[in-house]
Design a protein around this motif. Structure first.
Motif, PDB file in Angstrom:
ATOM      1  N   LEU A  99       5.367   5.738  -8.253  1.00 27.89           N
ATOM      2  CA  LEU A  99       5.719   4.559  -7.461  1.00 27.89           C
ATOM      3  C   LEU A  99       4.552   3.581  -7.388  1.00 27.89           C
ATOM      4  O   LEU A  99       4.752   2.355  -7.424  1.00 27.89           O
ATOM      5  CB  LEU A  99       6.154   4.976  -6.056  1.00 27.89           C
ATOM      6  CG  LEU A  99       7.544   5.618  -5.953  1.00 27.89           C
ATOM      7  CD1 LEU A  99       7.777   6.180  -4.552  1.00 27.89           C
ATOM      8  CD2 LEU A  99       8.626   4.588  -6.292  1.00 27.89           C
ATOM      9  N   SER A 120       4.410   1.786 -10.615  1.00 31.71           N
ATOM     10  CA  SER A 120       5.544   0.868 -10.699  1.00 31.71           C
ATOM     11  C   SER A 120       5.320  -0.381  -9.862  1.00 31.71           C
ATOM     12  O   SER A 120       5.631  -1.500 -10.290  1.00 31.71           O
ATOM     13  CB  SER A 120       6.825   1.576 -10.257  1.00 31.71           C
ATOM     14  OG  SER A 120       7.093   2.711 -11.067  1.00 31.71           O
ATOM     15  N   LEU A 121       4.773  -0.218  -8.653  1.00 30.65           N
ATOM     16  CA  LEU A 121       4.517  -1.368  -7.798  1.00 30.65           C
ATOM     17  C   LEU A 121       3.447  -2.280  -8.397  1.00 30.65           C
ATOM     18  O   LEU A 121       3.560  -3.514  -8.339  1.00 30.65           O
ATOM     19  CB  LEU A 121       4.090  -0.899  -6.405  1.00 30.65           C
ATOM     20  CG  LEU A 121       5.209  -0.289  -5.545  1.00 30.65           C
ATOM     21  CD1 LEU A 121       4.636   0.330  -4.273  1.00 30.65           C
ATOM     22  CD2 LEU A 121       6.251  -1.347  -5.192  1.00 30.65           C
ATOM     23  N   GLY A 127       5.141  -4.167 -11.118  1.00 30.34           N
ATOM     24  CA  GLY A 127       5.963  -5.235 -10.569  1.00 30.34           C
ATOM     25  C   GLY A 127       5.136  -6.423 -10.117  1.00 30.34           C
ATOM     26  O   GLY A 127       5.492  -7.582 -10.373  1.00 30.34           O
ATOM     27  N   ALA A 133       8.706 -11.080  -3.084  1.00 26.35           N
ATOM     28  CA  ALA A 133       8.699  -9.650  -2.762  1.00 26.35           C
ATOM     29  C   ALA A 133       9.866  -8.925  -3.425  1.00 26.35           C
ATOM     30  O   ALA A 133       9.710  -7.823  -3.962  1.00 26.35           O
ATOM     31  CB  ALA A 133       8.756  -9.467  -1.244  1.00 26.35           C
ATOM     32  N   GLY A 134      11.043  -9.557  -3.414  1.00 29.29           N
ATOM     33  CA  GLY A 134      12.195  -8.937  -4.056  1.00 29.29           C
ATOM     34  C   GLY A 134      12.012  -8.800  -5.555  1.00 29.29           C
ATOM     35  O   GLY A 134      12.423  -7.789  -6.152  1.00 29.29           O
ATOM     36  N   VAL A 136       9.122  -8.464  -7.174  1.00 33.29           N
ATOM     37  CA  VAL A 136       8.165  -7.369  -7.392  1.00 33.29           C
ATOM     38  C   VAL A 136       8.865  -6.025  -7.263  1.00 33.29           C
ATOM     39  O   VAL A 136       8.687  -5.124  -8.096  1.00 33.29           O
ATOM     40  CB  VAL A 136       6.995  -7.480  -6.397  1.00 33.29           C
ATOM     41  CG1 VAL A 136       6.140  -6.220  -6.443  1.00 33.29           C
ATOM     42  CG2 VAL A 136       6.143  -8.709  -6.707  1.00 33.29           C
ATOM     43  N   LEU A 137       9.689  -5.861  -6.231  1.00 35.92           N
ATOM     44  CA  LEU A 137      10.385  -4.585  -6.026  1.00 35.92           C
ATOM     45  C   LEU A 137      11.395  -4.320  -7.137  1.00 35.92           C
ATOM     46  O   LEU A 137      11.591  -3.167  -7.544  1.00 35.92           O
ATOM     47  CB  LEU A 137      11.079  -4.588  -4.663  1.00 35.92           C
ATOM     48  CG  LEU A 137      10.148  -4.575  -3.442  1.00 35.92           C
ATOM     49  CD1 LEU A 137      10.957  -4.678  -2.157  1.00 35.92           C
ATOM     50  CD2 LEU A 137       9.280  -3.312  -3.435  1.00 35.92           C
ATOM     51  N   ALA A 157       9.473  -3.183 -10.158  1.00 35.09           N
ATOM     52  CA  ALA A 157       8.969  -1.837  -9.862  1.00 35.09           C
ATOM     53  C   ALA A 157      10.076  -0.800  -9.985  1.00 35.09           C
ATOM     54  O   ALA A 157       9.864   0.293 -10.546  1.00 35.09           O
ATOM     55  CB  ALA A 157       8.360  -1.813  -8.464  1.00 35.09           C
ATOM     56  N   ALA A 158      11.263  -1.099  -9.455  1.00 27.84           N
ATOM     57  CA  ALA A 158      12.375  -0.149  -9.544  1.00 27.84           C
ATOM     58  C   ALA A 158      12.780   0.086 -10.996  1.00 27.84           C
ATOM     59  O   ALA A 158      13.060   1.225 -11.394  1.00 27.84           O
ATOM     60  CB  ALA A 158      13.558  -0.671  -8.729  1.00 27.84           C
ATOM     61  N   TYR A 166      10.110   2.301 -12.609  1.00 32.01           N
ATOM     62  CA  TYR A 166      10.214   3.685 -12.101  1.00 32.01           C
ATOM     63  C   TYR A 166      11.382   4.407 -12.741  1.00 32.01           C
ATOM     64  O   TYR A 166      11.269   5.587 -13.125  1.00 32.01           O
ATOM     65  CB  TYR A 166      10.383   3.620 -10.585  1.00 32.01           C
ATOM     66  CG  TYR A 166      10.475   4.950  -9.888  1.00 32.01           C
ATOM     67  CD1 TYR A 166       9.388   5.802  -9.799  1.00 32.01           C
ATOM     68  CD2 TYR A 166      11.675   5.354  -9.290  1.00 32.01           C
ATOM     69  CE1 TYR A 166       9.476   7.016  -9.140  1.00 32.01           C
ATOM     70  CE2 TYR A 166      11.770   6.554  -8.621  1.00 32.01           C
ATOM     71  CZ  TYR A 166      10.674   7.386  -8.552  1.00 32.01           C
ATOM     72  OH  TYR A 166      10.772   8.595  -7.907  1.00 32.01           O
TER      73      TYR A 166
END
Length: 501
Positions: free
Chosen positions: A180, A183-184, A187, A214-215, A217-218, A221-222, A225
């Motif tokens: 995680l 991944s972050l 992102g 922020a969305g 980046v997430l 990242a998702a 992952y």
């Protein structure tokens, strides 16, 4: 009916057949989709593993460092060296600045990348997939993290089969936490190319970032992952189209991972009491069926079955087999990068031909690279730093003034792509008796003096008035010319029409 009469089977067309000719039921159909088999690639050392690791480190380092590089473009302009500013519709790549008008350059870069990939595949097979594809690079990183936490292949298999315990939970928690974190960071770096990286980092740490940032980046990242941590080889099997396209790029002289079956077969385990003379007499080859080539493969295939779509050409099976051959005292390269032409010659004990780097396929790809690259270079060198767009008003199409003249209105947009303010002279060709004026200014002239701020688009609304007697048609083609002062670039032109009753 007699007891010994033959039993017959009735067909839909009412024909009868004896029982020995009756169709027998086939096997029951299996599931439409095979269940996923988790692959636990084993660690390996060797030449191709070192190359793969080095390239992965370099590519990851470049991806992480580039958003932080600075480039002075002057006041009022971003100082990030590489920035794809979607809000202002500008792409900044060091000294190069691309506007929406330059979209064809992006198309040219994509064409160059595609041709380069075709050429690399024709020469070295799937070297892109095996060494530089982002899916491969990030999967390697995730597998490295997994190996550091859970151990090598055997340890990971046993851990997955082990019932839940405190130790099991601790290892899984540490692994997924590390995944995680990676991944972050991925992102964040992905969005850092679209906005100022230091500002984004500070905003995220202070929880002041916008919902969109922020969305985004997430979301990246998702995806990282899921694709690098879980899907892995399934991305290559089912999502990526390149394995299915590459067959058209390969030929008999492309370097691919091959198994020399003429030397390795038949395969059998090596017993301690056996010598190679005994094995040769029994018809066995150099392959001792240890399975190391399968265990190190990131896609879990057996290269001894021949060239397969799932092979990404990473060469790890070559390293694994060479290590085994060295330990049992046999020559290496039982699995190697080779051409099908060379393998066919070696199988018949004929001298292998020299590798043909230059052949029709590579010549065509090379010429295409040169031509497209040359056109792109010339276009970049000759690109104008000024642009103009002309939009004629459609409501109304024209206006008849009190003095009998016909008026058309136009919206003029001047794009000044330079870093300094510029002044221009606007003229109209095609209507000899036309007069021009700015909206809100009653002054009429044969030409207008306009200006545009640095790195900006200025909008003007002008009126063009022509005596009705000077018009010979209801629609007259005109050309608007924008000429920059001094030597600030070449004039730019835009075609339009002038409408009349």
């Amino acid at each position: 009916m007699p007891s010994d009469a033959p039993i017959v089977t009735r067909r839909p067309d009412h024909a009868t057949v004896p029982p020995e000719q009756a169709p027998t039921p086939g096997p029951a159909p299996g599931p439409a989709y095979a269940s996923h088999r988790k692959i636990h690639p084993k660690a390996v050392r060797g030449r191709y593993r070192r190359v793969k690791t080095l390239l992965g480190v370099v590519l990851l380092a470049l991806f992480a460092v580039i958003p932080w590089l600075r480039w002075d473009r002057g006041p009022g302009l971003p100082d990030q060296a590489v920035l794809f500013d979607l809000g202002s519709q500008r792409f900044y790549i060091f000294a190069l600045q691309l506007w929406p008008q330059h979209v064809y350059y992006i198309t040219g870069v994509m064409i160059l990348a595609a041709i380069g990939l075709f050429l690399a595949t024709a020469l070295g097979g799937r070297v892109w997939c095996g060494f530089t594809c982002p899916q491969t690079v990030w999967t390697d990183l995730f597998v490295w993290v997994e190996r550091r936490v859970e151990g090598d292949r055997g340890d990971r298999i046993r851990l997955d089969r082990h019932p839940w315990t405190a130790g099991w939970l601790a290892k899984k928690t540490v692994k997924h936490a590390a995944w995680l974190a990676v991944s972050l960071v991925t992102g964040f770096l992905g969005i850092a190319y679209l906005t100022d990286a230091p500002t984004l980092a500070v905003d995220l740490l202070r929880f002041d970032a916008s919902a969109l940032a922020a969305g985004s980046v997430l979301f990246i990242a998702a995806c990282t992952y899921a694709m690098a941590g879980f899907m892995r080889e399934q991305m290559c099997f089912y999502v990526c189209p390149w394995p299915r396209i590459q067959a058209a790029m390969l030929d008999e002289d492309s370097l691919v991972v091959t198994y020399q079956d003429w030397r390795g077969e038949g395969r059998a385990p090596l017993r301690k009491s056996e010598g190679w003379d005994t094995r040769t007499h029994q018809g066995f080859g150099d392959c001792i069926d240890c399975g190391q080539c399968v265990q190190v493969c990131p896609t879990g295939i057996d290269i001894r079955d021949g060239i397969q779509m799932e092979c990404i050409g990473c060469g790890l099976c070559v390293d694994a087999c060479n290590d085994v051959m060295a330990r049992i005292g046999r020559p290496g390269d039982l699995i190697r990068f080779d051409t099908l032409t060379s393998q066919a010659a070696k199988a018949t004990a004929a001298p292998p031909p020299r590798y043909r780097l230059i052949r029709p396929r590579t010549i065509v790809y090379g010429l295409m690279l040169v031509v497209v690259g040359g056109v792109m270079t010339i276009a970049l060198a000759m690109r104008s730093s000024n642009d103009i767009s002309v939009l004629r008003d459609r409501a109304p199409l024209f206006v008849t003034l009190n003095d009998g003249r016909i008026q058309n209105a136009y919206t003029i947009k001047i794009a000044n792509m330079s870093l300094v303010e510029r002044h221009y002279r606007l003229t109209l060709a095609g209507l000899p008796q036309a007069s021009l004026s700015l909206s809100g200014d009653g002054t009429e002239a044969g030409a207008l003096s306009l200006s545009a701020r640095a790195n900006a688009v200025e909008t003007y609304r002008i009126q063009v008035r022509v005596p009705h007697a000077a018009l010979t048609d209801s629609s007259t083609a005109v050309t608007v010319t924008l000429t920059p002062d001094s030597d600030a670039g070449q004039p730019v032109r835009h075609d339009s029409v002038f409408l009349a009753p």
